[in-house]
Design a protein around this motif. Structure first.
Motif, PDB file in Angstrom:
ATOM      1  N   ALA A 114      69.500   3.754 -73.812  1.00  0.00           N
ATOM      2  CA  ALA A 114      70.766   3.293 -73.243  1.00  0.00           C
ATOM      3  C   ALA A 114      71.096   4.033 -71.951  1.00  0.00           C
ATOM      4  CB  ALA A 114      71.886   3.479 -74.261  1.00  0.00           C
ATOM      5  N   ASN A 115      70.875   5.350 -71.933  1.00  0.00           N
ATOM      6  CA  ASN A 115      71.156   6.132 -70.732  1.00  0.00           C
ATOM      7  C   ASN A 115      70.227   5.761 -69.582  1.00  0.00           C
ATOM      8  OD1 ASN A 115      73.363   7.715 -71.668  1.00  0.00           O
ATOM      9  ND2 ASN A 115      71.959   9.026 -72.812  1.00  0.00           N
ATOM     10  N   ASN A 116      68.986   5.425 -69.904  1.00  0.00           N
ATOM     11  CA  ASN A 116      68.060   4.982 -68.866  1.00  0.00           C
ATOM     12  C   ASN A 116      68.429   3.582 -68.371  1.00  0.00           C
ATOM     13  OD1 ASN A 116      66.650   7.367 -69.059  1.00  0.00           O
ATOM     14  ND2 ASN A 116      65.051   6.537 -70.390  1.00  0.00           N
ATOM     15  N   LYS A 117      68.880   2.738 -69.290  1.00  0.00           N
ATOM     16  CA  LYS A 117      69.232   1.360 -68.944  1.00  0.00           C
ATOM     17  C   LYS A 117      70.374   1.296 -67.935  1.00  0.00           C
ATOM     18  CE  LYS A 117      70.716  -3.001 -71.103  1.00  0.00           C
ATOM     19  NZ  LYS A 117      70.830  -3.730 -72.382  1.00  0.00           N
ATOM     20  N   LYS A 118      71.360   2.151 -68.088  1.00  0.00           N
ATOM     21  CA  LYS A 118      72.559   2.054 -67.253  1.00  0.00           C
ATOM     22  C   LYS A 118      72.321   2.453 -65.799  1.00  0.00           C
ATOM     23  CE  LYS A 118      74.581   6.581 -68.372  1.00  0.00           C
ATOM     24  NZ  LYS A 118      75.730   7.253 -69.053  1.00  0.00           N
ATOM     25  N   GLY A 136      75.717 -16.099 -56.928  1.00  0.00           N
ATOM     26  CA  GLY A 136      76.814 -15.146 -56.928  1.00  0.00           C
ATOM     27  C   GLY A 136      76.341 -13.733 -56.644  1.00  0.00           C
ATOM     28  N   ASP A 137      77.281 -12.795 -56.684  1.00  0.00           N
ATOM     29  CA  ASP A 137      76.991 -11.400 -56.390  1.00  0.00           C
ATOM     30  C   ASP A 137      76.319 -10.707 -57.572  1.00  0.00           C
ATOM     31  OD1 ASP A 137      78.198 -11.646 -53.883  1.00  0.00           O
ATOM     32  OD2 ASP A 137      80.180 -11.143 -54.682  1.00  0.00           O
ATOM     33  N   PHE A 138      75.653  -9.629 -57.279  1.00  0.00           N
ATOM     34  CA  PHE A 138      75.065  -8.767 -58.295  1.00  0.00           C
ATOM     35  C   PHE A 138      76.189  -8.038 -59.020  1.00  0.00           C
ATOM     36  CE2 PHE A 138      73.280  -4.475 -59.288  1.00  0.00           C
ATOM     37  CZ  PHE A 138      72.335  -4.870 -60.210  1.00  0.00           C
ATOM     38  N   GLU A 139      76.357  -8.320 -60.332  1.00  0.00           N
ATOM     39  CA  GLU A 139      77.448  -7.745 -61.113  1.00  0.00           C
ATOM     40  C   GLU A 139      76.944  -7.244 -62.472  1.00  0.00           C
ATOM     41  OE1 GLU A 139      81.555  -9.810 -60.188  1.00  0.00           O
ATOM     42  OE2 GLU A 139      80.089 -11.322 -60.843  1.00  0.00           O
ATOM     43  N   PRO A 140      76.281  -6.087 -62.492  1.00  0.00           N
ATOM     44  CA  PRO A 140      75.691  -5.600 -63.742  1.00  0.00           C
ATOM     45  C   PRO A 140      76.719  -5.223 -64.808  1.00  0.00           C
ATOM     46  CG  PRO A 140      75.541  -3.935 -62.028  1.00  0.00           C
ATOM     47  CD  PRO A 140      76.004  -5.196 -61.360  1.00  0.00           C
ATOM     48  N   LEU A 141      77.964  -4.995 -64.433  1.00  0.00           N
ATOM     49  CA  LEU A 141      78.979  -4.682 -65.439  1.00  0.00           C
ATOM     50  C   LEU A 141      79.430  -5.922 -66.196  1.00  0.00           C
ATOM     51  CD1 LEU A 141      81.289  -2.091 -63.612  1.00  0.00           C
ATOM     52  CD2 LEU A 141      79.134  -1.731 -64.821  1.00  0.00           C
ATOM     53  N   LYS A 142      79.125  -7.111 -65.641  1.00  0.00           N
ATOM     54  CA  LYS A 142      79.571  -8.360 -66.261  1.00  0.00           C
ATOM     55  C   LYS A 142      78.424  -9.265 -66.679  1.00  0.00           C
ATOM     56  CE  LYS A 142      83.953  -8.625 -63.676  1.00  0.00           C
ATOM     57  NZ  LYS A 142      84.752  -9.465 -62.755  1.00  0.00           N
ATOM     58  N   ASN A 143      77.391  -9.343 -65.841  1.00  0.00           N
ATOM     59  CA  ASN A 143      76.337 -10.331 -66.064  1.00  0.00           C
ATOM     60  C   ASN A 143      75.147  -9.707 -66.771  1.00  0.00           C
ATOM     61  OD1 ASN A 143      73.867 -12.004 -65.353  1.00  0.00           O
ATOM     62  ND2 ASN A 143      75.512 -13.313 -64.592  1.00  0.00           N
ATOM     63  N   HIS A 144      74.769 -10.268 -67.922  1.00  0.00           N
ATOM     64  CA  HIS A 144      73.698  -9.687 -68.736  1.00  0.00           C
ATOM     65  C   HIS A 144      72.349  -9.684 -68.020  1.00  0.00           C
ATOM     66  CE1 HIS A 144      74.077 -14.004 -69.812  1.00  0.00           C
ATOM     67  NE2 HIS A 144      72.762 -13.990 -69.733  1.00  0.00           N
ATOM     68  N   SER A 145      72.096 -10.659 -67.163  1.00  0.00           N
ATOM     69  CA  SER A 145      70.791 -10.717 -66.505  1.00  0.00           C
ATOM     70  C   SER A 145      70.700  -9.788 -65.292  1.00  0.00           C
ATOM     71  CB  SER A 145      70.475 -12.159 -66.074  1.00  0.00           C
ATOM     72  OG  SER A 145      71.446 -12.644 -65.176  1.00  0.00           O
ATOM     73  N   ASP A 146      71.818  -9.179 -64.894  1.00  0.00           N
ATOM     74  CA  ASP A 146      71.793  -8.188 -63.815  1.00  0.00           C
ATOM     75  C   ASP A 146      71.476  -6.787 -64.347  1.00  0.00           C
ATOM     76  OD1 ASP A 146      72.369 -10.032 -61.846  1.00  0.00           O
ATOM     77  OD2 ASP A 146      74.525  -9.691 -61.898  1.00  0.00           O
ATOM     78  N   GLY A 168      63.813 -12.538 -71.276  1.00  0.00           N
ATOM     79  CA  GLY A 168      64.710 -11.527 -70.725  1.00  0.00           C
ATOM     80  C   GLY A 168      64.260 -10.955 -69.400  1.00  0.00           C
ATOM     81  N   ILE A 169      62.977 -10.583 -69.296  1.00  0.00           N
ATOM     82  CA  ILE A 169      62.538  -9.928 -68.068  1.00  0.00           C
ATOM     83  C   ILE A 169      62.384 -10.913 -66.922  1.00  0.00           C
ATOM     84  CG2 ILE A 169      61.420  -8.026 -69.280  1.00  0.00           C
ATOM     85  CD1 ILE A 169      58.741  -9.327 -68.701  1.00  0.00           C
ATOM     86  N   HIS A 170      62.060 -12.173 -67.226  1.00  0.00           N
ATOM     87  CA  HIS A 170      61.904 -13.137 -66.149  1.00  0.00           C
ATOM     88  C   HIS A 170      63.234 -13.741 -65.710  1.00  0.00           C
ATOM     89  CE1 HIS A 170      57.604 -13.226 -67.641  1.00  0.00           C
ATOM     90  NE2 HIS A 170      57.532 -12.793 -66.403  1.00  0.00           N
ATOM     91  N   ASN A 171      64.295 -13.412 -66.427  1.00  0.00           N
ATOM     92  CA  ASN A 171      65.637 -13.793 -65.981  1.00  0.00           C
ATOM     93  C   ASN A 171      66.414 -12.617 -65.422  1.00  0.00           C
ATOM     94  OD1 ASN A 171      66.525 -16.771 -66.648  1.00  0.00           O
ATOM     95  ND2 ASN A 171      65.198 -16.140 -68.324  1.00  0.00           N
ATOM     96  N   ALA A 230      72.339   0.010 -58.709  1.00  0.00           N
ATOM     97  CA  ALA A 230      71.394  -0.605 -57.777  1.00  0.00           C
ATOM     98  C   ALA A 230      72.155  -1.202 -56.596  1.00  0.00           C
ATOM     99  CB  ALA A 230      70.586  -1.689 -58.482  1.00  0.00           C
ATOM    100  N   ASN A 231      71.516  -1.182 -55.451  1.00  0.00           N
ATOM    101  CA  ASN A 231      72.179  -1.689 -54.249  1.00  0.00           C
ATOM    102  C   ASN A 231      71.127  -2.255 -53.297  1.00  0.00           C
ATOM    103  OD1 ASN A 231      74.157  -2.266 -52.410  1.00  0.00           O
ATOM    104  ND2 ASN A 231      74.243  -0.204 -51.552  1.00  0.00           N
ATOM    105  N   GLY A 232      71.226  -3.536 -52.997  1.00  0.00           N
ATOM    106  CA  GLY A 232      70.284  -4.169 -52.081  1.00  0.00           C
ATOM    107  C   GLY A 232      70.502  -5.665 -52.082  1.00  0.00           C
ATOM    108  N   SER A 233      69.908  -6.331 -51.139  1.00  0.00           N
ATOM    109  CA  SER A 233      70.041  -7.786 -51.089  1.00  0.00           C
ATOM    110  C   SER A 233      69.260  -8.410 -52.246  1.00  0.00           C
ATOM    111  CB  SER A 233      69.522  -8.323 -49.752  1.00  0.00           C
ATOM    112  OG  SER A 233      68.170  -7.953 -49.551  1.00  0.00           O
ATOM    113  N   ILE A 234      69.729  -9.545 -52.713  1.00  0.00           N
ATOM    114  CA  ILE A 234      69.137 -10.196 -53.879  1.00  0.00           C
ATOM    115  C   ILE A 234      67.831 -10.898 -53.505  1.00  0.00           C
ATOM    116  CG2 ILE A 234      69.444 -12.019 -55.599  1.00  0.00           C
ATOM    117  CD1 ILE A 234      72.449 -11.396 -55.531  1.00  0.00           C
TER     118      ILE A 234
END
Length: 298
Positions: free
Chosen positions: A129-133, A149-159, A269-272, A138-142
């Motif tokens: 879990a600590n490694n996952k977070k 939409g924007d990169f939103e890892p706090l909300k979107n499971h695939s980010d 999971g990894i391809h999404n 992360a910061n960069g163009s998609i």
């Protein structure tokens, strides 16, 4: 109709994996007192058999390796047994034969263990879990994302990083697991995606629209979605809902089905998972972001 060729090749790979993961290490790396010797070589052996298995489901632009995750906040992981990343878009960062992978191009992270006690199980999942977070920074163009939409890892499971634990066996009762205790003070979204115990079964999640807020569920109902039906998913948070942990017990008449399900979920999971460009400037110096704006200098 399922492909008999694909199924035969995958099932053969799974059966080889189970044999190599369980029986062969005891013959090659353990002495008569059942003590492990040459742990470094054992680690390389496990990494190689995981890589061989994943090659059946992972696209060629993704690499499977052991190493460390890093981000632009000067944070780094503990050593990860498995990192899955886009090697074509990743700067090669090696020091003393240790691989360091920026989180921007990483899509999956895994821990690979043998037989786990209840305490070891908790330790492995908290480490994961600590490694996952780390990807939350992360910061960069998609480069690739499964939605607009924007990169939103706090909300979107695939980010988020797709995380998994593989072990030979859980040496305690499954019913004794209290995931709220395991993940105390860790955000729900950073819980594992999958847990595979080769001799026991598979943990994923159960998603229910009943766990969703009324106004949010109404949106799906108006779109014609059947909200009365539950689904198995690979994410602790799905559609911003905290899902319930789901245990799939090994089938005696089909002892590799849970491994099939695991690989299917890993593939999905990894391809999404989102991949970003690595801006190496942000890794070795601070940028004045006020200089980067749209428009012309007058």
């Amino acid at each position: 109709m399922p492909s008999t060729i694909f199924t035969k090749i995958l099932d053969d790979s799974i059966n080889r994996f189970i044999g190599e993961y369980g029986t062969m290490p005891r013959q090659l790396f353990y002495n008569e007192e059942k003590n492990l010797f040459h742990p470094g070589e054992y680690g390389k052996y496990r990494e190689e058999i995981i890589r061989k298995l994943f090659r059946n489901i992972v696209y060629e632009d993704l690499e499977v390796a052991e190493g460390f995750l890093i981000n632009i906040k000067d944070q780094h992981s503990t050593q990860c047994d498995v990192i899955i990343y886009d090697y074509k878009k990743t700067p090669v960062l090696k020091e003393n034969n240790k691989l360091f992978v920026p989180v921007e191009t990483s899509v999956g992270v895994g821990e690979v263990k043998s037989t786990l006690s209840k305490k070891e199980f908790k330790t492995a999942l908290r480490k994961l879990a600590n490694n996952k977070k780390l990807k939350e920074f992360a910061n960069g163009s998609i480069v690739k994302r499964n939605k607009i939409g924007d990169f939103e890892p706090l909300k979107n499971h695939s980010d988020q990083l797709f995380s998994f634990l593989i072990c030979q066996k859980l040496d305690f009762k499954i019913d004794d697991i209290d995931f709220n205790d395991v993940y105390e003070n860790i955000d729900y979204r950073n819980r594992h995606n999958l847990i595979l115990s080769i001799e026991d079964g598979l943990f994923d999640y159960s998603f229910s629209f009943e766990l969703m807020k009324d106004e949010q569920r109404k949106v799906y109902e108006e779109a014609g979605v059947n909200t009365s039906k539950d689904s198995n998913v690979e994410y602790p948070n799905f559609l911003q809902v905290e899902c319930n942990h789901n245990w799939i017990k090994i089938e005696k008449n089909n002892p590799i089905q849970h491994v099939r399900e695991f690989l299917s979920s890993i593939h999905f999971g990894i391809h999404n998972s989102t991949i970003l460009n690595v801006d190496i400037r942000q890794y070795y110096r601070e940028l004045n972001n006020d200089l980067f704006f749209k428009g012309n200098v007058k």
